[in-house]
Scaffold this motif. Sequence first.
Motif, PDB file in Angstrom:
ATOM      1  N   ALA A 227       0.839  -1.207   0.000  1.00 47.04           N
ATOM      2  CA  ALA A 227       0.000   0.000   0.000  1.00 47.04           C
ATOM      3  C   ALA A 227       0.870   1.253   0.000  1.00 47.04           C
ATOM      4  N   PHE A 228       1.975   1.214   0.743  1.00 45.31           N
ATOM      5  CA  PHE A 228       2.856   2.380   0.772  1.00 45.31           C
ATOM      6  C   PHE A 228       3.770   2.418  -0.439  1.00 45.31           C
ATOM      7  N   LEU A 231       2.834   3.906  -3.843  1.00 42.31           N
ATOM      8  CA  LEU A 231       2.746   5.355  -4.016  1.00 42.31           C
ATOM      9  C   LEU A 231       3.910   5.898  -4.847  1.00 42.31           C
ATOM     10  N   PRO A 234       3.709   6.248  -9.680  1.00 43.08           N
ATOM     11  CA  PRO A 234       3.580   7.353 -10.656  1.00 43.08           C
ATOM     12  C   PRO A 234       4.917   8.053 -10.901  1.00 43.08           C
ATOM     13  N   ARG A 240      11.131   9.860 -12.854  1.00 45.48           N
ATOM     14  CA  ARG A 240      11.832  10.762 -11.949  1.00 45.48           C
ATOM     15  C   ARG A 240      12.951  10.006 -11.241  1.00 45.48           C
ATOM     16  N   ASP A 244      13.775  10.685  -5.516  1.00 47.90           N
ATOM     17  CA  ASP A 244      12.499  11.406  -5.568  1.00 47.90           C
ATOM     18  C   ASP A 244      11.321  10.447  -5.455  1.00 47.90           C
ATOM     19  N   VAL A 248       8.358   9.467  -1.815  1.00 44.21           N
ATOM     20  CA  VAL A 248       6.896   9.554  -1.663  1.00 44.21           C
ATOM     21  C   VAL A 248       6.389   8.524  -0.649  1.00 44.21           C
ATOM     22  N   ARG A 251       7.718   9.357   2.918  1.00 48.39           N
ATOM     23  CA  ARG A 251       6.982  10.446   3.572  1.00 48.39           C
ATOM     24  C   ARG A 251       5.639   9.943   4.092  1.00 48.39           C
ATOM     25  N   ALA A 252       5.007   9.085   3.296  1.00 50.61           N
ATOM     26  CA  ALA A 252       3.703   8.570   3.724  1.00 50.61           C
ATOM     27  C   ALA A 252       3.838   7.734   4.991  1.00 50.61           C
ATOM     28  N   SER A 255       4.172   9.908   7.896  1.00 47.66           N
ATOM     29  CA  SER A 255       2.986  10.711   8.214  1.00 47.66           C
ATOM     30  C   SER A 255       1.831   9.837   8.678  1.00 47.66           C
ATOM     31  N   ALA A 256       2.038   8.523   8.637  1.00 39.24           N
ATOM     32  CA  ALA A 256       0.916   7.606   8.879  1.00 39.24           C
ATOM     33  C   ALA A 256       0.585   7.526  10.364  1.00 39.24           C
TER      34      ALA A 256
ATOM     35  N   ASP B 196       2.922  14.884  -5.245  1.00 35.74           N
ATOM     36  CA  ASP B 196       3.374  13.846  -4.306  1.00 35.74           C
ATOM     37  C   ASP B 196       2.545  13.893  -3.038  1.00 35.74           C
ATOM     38  N   SER B 199      -0.689  12.239  -3.558  1.00 36.90           N
ATOM     39  CA  SER B 199      -0.568  10.772  -3.564  1.00 36.90           C
ATOM     40  C   SER B 199      -0.459  10.243  -2.142  1.00 36.90           C
ATOM     41  N   ILE B 200       0.335  10.933  -1.336  1.00 42.52           N
ATOM     42  CA  ILE B 200       0.534  10.482   0.042  1.00 42.52           C
ATOM     43  C   ILE B 200      -0.788  10.496   0.800  1.00 42.52           C
ATOM     44  N   LEU B 204      -2.802   7.398   2.476  1.00 43.18           N
ATOM     45  CA  LEU B 204      -3.193   7.327   3.882  1.00 43.18           C
ATOM     46  C   LEU B 204      -4.693   7.063   4.012  1.00 43.18           C
ATOM     47  N   GLN B 207      -6.024   3.534   3.727  1.00 40.54           N
ATOM     48  CA  GLN B 207      -5.823   2.565   4.812  1.00 40.54           C
ATOM     49  C   GLN B 207      -6.788   2.767   5.965  1.00 40.54           C
ATOM     50  N   TYR B 226      -7.439  12.826  13.029  1.00 45.00           N
ATOM     51  CA  TYR B 226      -6.300  12.685  12.115  1.00 45.00           C
ATOM     52  C   TYR B 226      -6.777  12.777  10.656  1.00 45.00           C
TER      53      TYR B 226
END
Lengths: 626, 427
Positions: A227-228, A231, A234, A240, A244, A248, A251-252, A255-256, B196, B199-200, B204, B207, B226
């Motif tokens: 799932a992560f 990301l 793309p 890219r 880079d 993505v 970072r997710a 931030s999760a 980006d 997408s993030i 999130l 889930q 959240y």
Amino acid sequence: MFVDEDHHNTSGSFSATNLRSDRHGFQVAHSGLYRVTVDAYSYQASTPVTLLLVRANPNGDRTLLGAFDLLNGESGAFEATTFLHPTDYVFPEVADLDWHTDVEGFYAPIEDWSAEAQVVAAGKGLGRRLLNNRVYHPIFYHPTEILVDGAATYKGEGVAVRSLAIEGPLLDGWPPPSTRRLFDGIEFDSAGDLKLTKDPYEHVLDVVSHLVPLAFRRPAEAGEVEAFASLARPAIAAEREFVDAVRVPLRAVLSAPQFLYHDDQPGELDDFALATRLSYFVWKSLPDEELFAAAREGSLSQPEVMARHVERMLDDDKAQRFIGDFVGKWLRLYEIELTSPDERLYPEYDDLLHHALQEETRLFFTELVKSDLGVRNLIDSDFTFLNRRLAEHYGIPGVEGQHMRKVSLPDDSVRGGVLTQASVLKVTANGTTTSPVFRGSFVLSNLLGRPPNPPPANAGSVEPDIRGATTIREILASHRRDPTCNVCHRAIDPPGFALEAFDPTGGFRTRYRSSGEGDTPTGTLYGRPILEYKDGPPVDSGGVTPEGSSFSGIAEYKRLLLADEEDQVARHFISQLVVYATGAEIGFADRDELSRLVAQSREGGYGVRTIIHNVTKSPLFRERQR
Amino acid sequence: MNQPLDRRTFLRTSGVALALPLLEAMSPALARAAKPLPRRMVTVCNALGLHPPSLFPATPGREYETTEYLELLRDHRRDYTLFSGLSHHDQNGRQAHSSEVSWLTAARHPELAGFRNTISVDQLAAGELGYVTRFPSLVLGTDTTVQRSAKGTQSQSFTRRGVMVPSETSPANLFARMFLAGDADEVERQKRDLGDGRSILDGLNSQRKALDRRASAADRGRLDSYFEAVRAAEKGITEARAWLDRPKPRVDREPPVDVRERRDLIGRVQLLMDLIPLILQTDSTRVVAVMIQELREVPKIPGVSGTHHNLSHHGQDPNKIVQLRKVETEIVKCFGSLLEQLKGCGEGDGTLLDQTAVLFGSNLGNGNSHDTRNLPIFLAGGGFDHGRYVAYDENDNAPLSNLYVTMLQHMELEAASFGQSTGSLSW
């Protein structure tokens, strides 16, 4: 201070600004850790002089990196390791010089010197703002001789600097281990660039499947890694750069909610959640591989395995994060920068003292943990941690050198325990004055766990007065005569009265310092008369507790606390540890368990290390509230 | 506005030369369908108070006598109202300056155990207005210190969830964000970053179901907030993306150079005051909050040798009070300069100040005693009836929140109440 360029030529005159690293072309290109070494010796010093290493930047930020005492003729290389940004610079400074004030024309008002000259031979405390009671800018003065004639004719004490070196950035290889660890499964070429050996998405999967269990502190669940990782698709499709693209999903992950929150099912924590809770308690960070291994084995919840890890983790340097954070919050030491002591009333307060008094509390608490010393030491102790600067502040003789070390306190010392540490006394005062109400409230709330009710909306506030005509006790007397006020203040004020014997810098006092009326102090400051302040009214630090016990000062007040309140102090301390460790308030339903914890810890005299062990075994720690 | 603005007139009155094309009203075609002028609000807090004897007159009303500080604002006497006897209730907090965090929110017992801040009046207005401008709000400050608790540079602006919005302390950065277009690569990079980010957030969101299944009831509440934040961020990204494609206003002014020297508090305040008219004139935002504070350094003002914080604890020492007044004099002059500049910018038939409600004051009524009652409060501009000193009961203060309601109404937002309000304030 002067530069000794060839060990003999001491005739030039040098300003401290000339010793700034940036003035000599030392400007670091990259942020990182650097080692700063200064090679210096004492000059004409019959008493110890102090060499300081300072980091600063153009914004005016200033950090003391280290302090070293030099005795007559002593020389050596002194080093400190520090993080430097490209705009930072470092320089040596001196403190505690005897400037031989009998020399005629020694001090000069600021307007007589050029801006450059003002910082020559910077010695903090050197004649700041002192001529004829005139107030000058808090800037350094310097002896005429060294400016005009150079060091050769200078009669006073000094420090000579042979060299200043900056080495770095200090790295364990390139790319650094943290980067290698993050990019799991990827090789680097000799320049430190990434070398892809397969399909970029495969690499992304490697990196993400390595990070997810680490960041979420448990094995990845089915589909979670994909799932992560997906990301990044793309960005890969858009061709890219790999970094880079992989950024993505990274970072997710960071931030999760799985990373940000320590969420678990209510009830007993599983081994992974327990590893997380323990690790964030003692290290303020992720579990290490050993903890993860114990969690994977399912053995961490066994008391003896847990105890082994607690021992191991408390012995690790990372436990200093817990100690610094805990005293920062519990004793409010995080607020230490909020006020600066008034420069006229407290001209002796300097960087060195500011640094030392914070170290005292940190090292004191570290010692309680390390040697499993009892909670009664929080109330009173026969030892503390000092260097020469702090020992002088406390009036404790026989401490040489500026390194902090454990010192036995003389029997008649007012020090001992946390309340008489200068750090606590400073955060409970503003820069100019002390208030028995504020300090009393601090003692009740933070040591005894009996916070007073907030004042009623119409309660007045106390207007401090440092002119020397009235004392804070006289100002407070009126509200103590008012029955409505006295209901609370009979409990709030007494501990504050006991602490009135300490000024806002934590110095012991028998008289209030005054900016107006009063007598000229008999003491000296840096070998010269004190002109900045007067000795005002006498301090009365006696009082009567709400239970009716009277005390004449801090020593008797501490004896009362030891006799009557040890269990209460222990109970509050334990509850604060539980709150810190779990991030949850103690609820009504938790009180029985808390009482059991207190009783369990009483046997060993409330040893702090034992308490930490007991907390980690308690259901309060091992279960999650509903 | 009925008449399209003549470019020449505009340049003459604005005080700042702007290159065309800029404002819609300058184009006759657009002007025919001209929208009403935007309403704006600016709040400025001097966090250490203003020495009351130098500020407040003895006589309320229109005929009040001038005072040391009011004399500095002589030219603007008809453009502001001075209030006394306003405050929030229950401002006893964890420490003496805790009321900083509740000045714009009116939350009770700031920073005591269990405290959670509420939304600040500027963020409430910004949230209602949304991305009608490039920035829903701008939060500015003078203290570049990043707080030890790592929440960023201090501000008094808080989100609905009680999270502090870090202040922007670099006028140069702010200027670049507002006016500098950036080269094509940079814009491309910004768009990619936003892509980006989107997408993030999608990742999130996807889930959420799995997480909800695992979570306890208490955690579900936290997850809800959240994901509320995630949704807000998504919306923000979409709006910000749209603004990326719209050209930034072009202004014919050199970018400001940041005042890096910490001691130069006044230089930093003045730079912000100089930027605010430009921010408003270009309609970059309609909501600005400024916090003035520098706790550690001695301000670079002749005759001042103590830190501002220390001087505010003057303990009645006449020497310190003299110095404190010197610091506060400079700060009040900065406020005067803001009014001057806002009045100097024409807009419609009036000036920028007519459309802008400017609040200036402090969260401390008396820095020496840390009294949080009887706050010094000015309201300027915004088309209100000014020119008076309005004194409410010093022992039974009126709610400052009522003034905030009035300000929200000025913003044409539906606000029946805010914080501790009992209504709006009219005087």
